[in-house]
Motif scaffolding. Structure first.
Motif, PDB file in Angstrom:
ATOM      1  N   ILE A  30       0.848  -1.202   0.000  1.00 24.06           N
ATOM      2  CA  ILE A  30       0.000   0.000   0.000  1.00 24.06           C
ATOM      3  C   ILE A  30       0.881   1.249   0.000  1.00 24.06           C
ATOM      4  O   ILE A  30       1.712   1.434   0.885  1.00 24.06           O
ATOM      5  CB  ILE A  30      -0.955   0.000   1.215  1.00 24.06           C
ATOM      6  N   HIS A  67      -3.648   5.682   0.916  1.00 23.57           N
ATOM      7  CA  HIS A  67      -5.028   5.208   1.068  1.00 23.57           C
ATOM      8  C   HIS A  67      -6.037   6.330   0.860  1.00 23.57           C
ATOM      9  O   HIS A  67      -5.687   7.519   0.907  1.00 23.57           O
ATOM     10  CB  HIS A  67      -5.240   4.496   2.420  1.00 23.57           C
ATOM     11  N   GLY A 100     -10.390   2.464   1.832  1.00 24.52           N
ATOM     12  CA  GLY A 100     -10.961   1.910   3.061  1.00 24.52           C
ATOM     13  C   GLY A 100     -12.456   2.157   3.150  1.00 24.52           C
ATOM     14  O   GLY A 100     -12.905   3.288   3.007  1.00 24.52           O
ATOM     15  N   ALA A 142      -8.437   4.315  -6.805  1.00 23.54           N
ATOM     16  CA  ALA A 142      -7.881   3.259  -5.949  1.00 23.54           C
ATOM     17  C   ALA A 142      -7.591   1.993  -6.746  1.00 23.54           C
ATOM     18  O   ALA A 142      -8.056   1.826  -7.882  1.00 23.54           O
ATOM     19  CB  ALA A 142      -8.847   2.951  -4.817  1.00 23.54           C
ATOM     20  N   THR A 192      -7.533  -1.409   8.368  1.00 28.36           N
ATOM     21  CA  THR A 192      -6.258  -0.723   8.124  1.00 28.36           C
ATOM     22  C   THR A 192      -6.279   0.806   8.255  1.00 28.36           C
ATOM     23  O   THR A 192      -5.387   1.372   8.912  1.00 28.36           O
ATOM     24  CB  THR A 192      -5.678  -1.138   6.728  1.00 28.36           C
ATOM     25  N   VAL A 193      -7.273   1.476   7.644  1.00 29.83           N
ATOM     26  CA  VAL A 193      -7.199   2.943   7.566  1.00 29.83           C
ATOM     27  C   VAL A 193      -7.171   3.595   8.955  1.00 29.83           C
ATOM     28  O   VAL A 193      -6.325   4.455   9.226  1.00 29.83           O
ATOM     29  CB  VAL A 193      -8.368   3.485   6.710  1.00 29.83           C
ATOM     30  N   SER A 243      -9.726   7.219   2.542  1.00 24.46           N
ATOM     31  CA  SER A 243     -10.632   6.831   3.618  1.00 24.46           C
ATOM     32  C   SER A 243     -12.040   7.226   3.209  1.00 24.46           C
ATOM     33  O   SER A 243     -12.317   8.394   2.956  1.00 24.46           O
ATOM     34  CB  SER A 243     -10.214   7.577   4.885  1.00 24.46           C
ATOM     35  N   TYR A 273      -5.054   1.879  -1.447  1.00 26.58           N
ATOM     36  CA  TYR A 273      -6.070   1.104  -0.727  1.00 26.58           C
ATOM     37  C   TYR A 273      -7.238   2.021  -0.395  1.00 26.58           C
ATOM     38  O   TYR A 273      -7.051   3.121   0.132  1.00 26.58           O
ATOM     39  CB  TYR A 273      -5.437   0.568   0.559  1.00 26.58           C
ATOM     40  N   SER A 332      -1.648  -5.696   1.138  1.00 21.85           N
ATOM     41  CA  SER A 332      -2.928  -6.369   0.911  1.00 21.85           C
ATOM     42  C   SER A 332      -2.700  -7.642   0.116  1.00 21.85           C
ATOM     43  O   SER A 332      -1.883  -7.667  -0.805  1.00 21.85           O
ATOM     44  CB  SER A 332      -3.859  -5.486   0.063  1.00 21.85           C
TER      45      SER A 332
END
Ligand code: HPA
Length: 272
Positions: A129, A132, A186, A206, A213-214, A134, A184, A231
């Motif tokens: 990753i 990210h 989330g 993404a 995770t986030v 969110s 990633y 991941s």
């Protein structure tokens, strides 16, 4: 009781059983528990025995802290983690991150199962990753800030350590594995995404989507940890044909890819 006091009580209890200062923490995702086989285990504490520690409810997560060594590196493993979809508050989800910090953890390694939305991804791929997004996730730092952990407005320009990502690629090369890299996305779950949502997630930039995770990363960044997260692509979101996804499929794919993920983690940790 204040969050900080709860963390201190949890750490206090752990300290009655284990006196080491692990610099490395590892969070193992669904179906990814076999990393433990690489560890010279020194001590284990079930979450249920640690004051204020949440207890896992998901199949495939066992729920204990494992202390031990990889080579000469002291490490603590969270076997089992907490997800928003289980009903935990954001503060509960990140409670263990605060505990790990107080125990000495500076480098945090996270694994998870995720759905691939990048067109080149296949089931069983590993994705380091890089960043990210969110989405609809409650930020665990909402509420009074505890300056002892970190600043009110944490910078998020490098949530995933570039140094550790580079080490991840080096490790994969050395081991002869293909390692993808990506973003990633989330989500809260617990539903897997609809076809339209998988498409949207791809459109938003993404490469993979998952339910963990986030929040952990946000709490880890807040308290100054270097983070490496990977991941396992356990299902492919975007495809027009039959597209049923079950938790069993996810667990099976994660278990299949696990030896590679584990070997990469071990290689990086040994190189620290
Ligand atoms: N979506 C969200 N979370 C997941 C998935 C997915 O497709 N696969 C594994 N975790």
């Amino acid at each position: 009781m204040e969050f900080q006091q709860q963390v201190m009580q949890a750490v206090g209890m752990i300290r009655t059983q284990y006196l080491g200062y692990p610099n490395v923490g590892v969070i193992l995702g669904s179906g990814l528990g076999a990393f433990i086989d690489y560890i010279d285990v020194e001590h284990e504490i079930p979450y249920s025995e640690i004051p204020h520690f949440p207890v896992t409810t998901v199949e495939g997560h066992s729920g204990k802290l494992i202390f031990g060594k990889i080579g000469n590196k002291s490490i603590v493993i969270m076997a089992g983690r907490f997800h928003a979809y289980e009903g935990y508050s954001p503060k509960e989800v990140v409670f263990p991150i605060r505990v790990l910090k107080m125990l000495g953890v500076q480098q945090l390694f996270i694994s998870n199962a995720a759905g691939g939305v990048h067109p080149d991804f296949n089931v069983g791929d590993l994705m380091v990753i890089r960043d990210h997004i969110s989405f609809a996730i409650i930020n665990p730092l909402i509420g009074p800030n505890n300056e002892a952990f970190g600043p009110r407005f944490p910078d998020m320009s490098e949530p995933y350590s570039k140094t550790l990502i580079a080490k991840g690629h080096e490790a994969a090369l050395k081991l002869g594995y293909t390692l993808k890299e990506g973003i990633y996305f989330g989500v809260t779950g617990p539903t897997f995404e609809t076809r339209a949502e998988y498409k949207l997630i791809r459109t938003l930039g993404a490469d993979a989507v998952g339910m963990s995770t986030v929040q952990e990363v946000i709490a880890g960044v807040h308290c100054g940890m270097n983070i490496f997260a990977m991941s396992v692509i356990t299902d492919i979101g975007i495809r027009e044909e039959e597209n049923r996804i079950t938790h069993e499929d996810v667990l099976a794919a994660a278990t299949e890819a696990e030896p590679k993920l584990t070997a990469i983690f071990k290689e990086i940790i040994e190189s620290l």
